[in-house]
Design a protein around this motif. Structure first.
Motif, short mmCIF file in Angstrom:
data_model
loop_
_atom_site.label_atom_id
_atom_site.label_comp_id
_atom_site.label_asym_id
_atom_site.label_seq_id
_atom_site.Cartn_x
_atom_site.Cartn_y
_atom_site.Cartn_z
N ASP A 54 0.84 -1.19 0.00
CA ASP A 54 0.00 0.00 0.00
C ASP A 54 0.88 1.24 0.00
N ASP A 55 0.27 2.42 0.08
CA ASP A 55 1.03 3.67 -0.02
C ASP A 55 1.88 3.98 1.21
N ASN A 56 1.80 3.13 2.25
CA ASN A 56 2.68 3.25 3.41
C ASN A 56 3.78 2.20 3.37
N SER A 57 3.96 1.55 2.21
CA SER A 57 4.94 0.48 2.01
C SER A 57 4.69 -0.74 2.88
N ILE A 58 3.45 -0.91 3.29
CA ILE A 58 3.07 -2.10 4.05
C ILE A 58 2.65 -3.18 3.06
N ALA A 59 3.23 -4.36 3.20
CA ALA A 59 2.94 -5.46 2.28
C ALA A 59 1.54 -6.00 2.54
N LYS A 79 -14.77 -17.14 -6.91
CA LYS A 79 -14.07 -18.00 -5.95
C LYS A 79 -12.79 -18.59 -6.52
N SER A 80 -12.61 -18.52 -7.84
CA SER A 80 -11.38 -19.03 -8.46
C SER A 80 -10.24 -18.02 -8.37
N PHE A 81 -10.52 -16.79 -7.92
CA PHE A 81 -9.51 -15.75 -7.78
C PHE A 81 -8.81 -15.87 -6.43
N LYS A 82 -7.61 -15.31 -6.32
CA LYS A 82 -6.89 -15.24 -5.05
C LYS A 82 -7.71 -14.36 -4.11
N PRO A 83 -8.09 -14.85 -2.92
CA PRO A 83 -8.86 -14.02 -2.00
C PRO A 83 -8.05 -12.81 -1.53
N MET A 84 -8.67 -11.65 -1.52
CA MET A 84 -7.98 -10.43 -1.07
C MET A 84 -8.70 -9.81 0.13
N ASN A 85 -9.98 -9.47 -0.02
CA ASN A 85 -10.82 -8.97 1.06
C ASN A 85 -10.26 -7.77 1.83
N PHE A 86 -10.16 -6.64 1.14
CA PHE A 86 -9.79 -5.40 1.82
C PHE A 86 -10.50 -4.22 1.16
N ASP A 87 -10.73 -3.18 1.96
CA ASP A 87 -11.34 -1.95 1.48
C ASP A 87 -10.23 -1.14 0.80
N THR A 88 -10.48 -0.67 -0.41
CA THR A 88 -9.44 0.06 -1.14
C THR A 88 -9.06 1.36 -0.44
N GLY A 89 -9.98 1.95 0.29
CA GLY A 89 -9.68 3.11 1.12
C GLY A 89 -9.07 4.30 0.42
N ASN A 90 -9.27 4.42 -0.88
CA ASN A 90 -8.73 5.55 -1.64
C ASN A 90 -7.21 5.67 -1.50
N LYS A 91 -6.53 4.52 -1.39
CA LYS A 91 -5.07 4.51 -1.24
C LYS A 91 -4.41 4.22 -2.58
N ASP A 92 -3.13 4.53 -2.64
CA ASP A 92 -2.30 4.13 -3.77
C ASP A 92 -1.69 2.78 -3.44
N TYR A 93 -1.50 1.97 -4.46
CA TYR A 93 -0.93 0.64 -4.29
C TYR A 93 0.20 0.44 -5.29
N SER A 94 1.04 -0.55 -5.02
CA SER A 94 2.07 -0.91 -5.99
C SER A 94 2.18 -2.42 -6.06
N LEU A 95 2.44 -2.90 -7.26
CA LEU A 95 2.75 -4.30 -7.50
C LEU A 95 4.21 -4.34 -7.92
N ILE A 96 4.98 -5.21 -7.30
CA ILE A 96 6.40 -5.36 -7.62
C ILE A 96 6.59 -6.76 -8.18
#
Length: 124
Positions: A54-59, A79-96
């Motif tokens: 997330d935008d606080n560099s928390i994995a 149900k075939s997707f990887k479960p995530m279950n989080f509120d997007t909270g108007n944050k920035d994210y990064s995929l590495i």
């Protein structure tokens, strides 16, 4: 609630070891994610991993093999997707995206990560 898909695209070019993509998920509750590639990683010996922060560099998801993010076969679509279950909270994210050795040849490794999320849409 309405289910929506959001796609994040990335590329690791030959002679590179990693890439990252910054993005903002639209407001809503993320229920799952699935990763798709062009298949180059299957023809090489390199270990390919993905991490989400997330935008606080928390994995949100620590660095794991990309197969951990692949859509499973059979069953219901969501149900075939990887479960995530989080509120997007108007944050920035990064995929590495990371390889433990460089790609041979001249074909890049391409990624699409599809996020499923729900949001409340009120019609006027």
């Amino acid at each position: 609630m309405r289910q929506i898909q959001y796609v994040v695209k990335a590329v690791i070019n030959p002679e590179e070891l990693n890439t990252s993509v910054n993005f903002k998920l639209p407001t809503g509750f993320t229920t799952g994610a699935a990763l798709y590639t062009n298949g180059i990683e299957k023809a090489i010996n390199a270990m390919a991993t993905i991490e989400m922060k997330d935008d606080n560099s928390i994995a949100i998801v620590p660095s794991v093999h990309i197969d951990n993010w692949r859509q499973s076969n059979g069953g219901e679509y969501e149900k075939s997707f990887k479960p995530m279950n989080f509120d997007t909270g108007n944050k920035d994210y990064s995929l590495i995206f990371t390889l433990d050795e460089k790609l041979p040849g001249d074909v890049p490794l391409k990624f699409h990560v599809v996020f499923l999320y729900n949001n409340n849409i009120q019609r006027m």
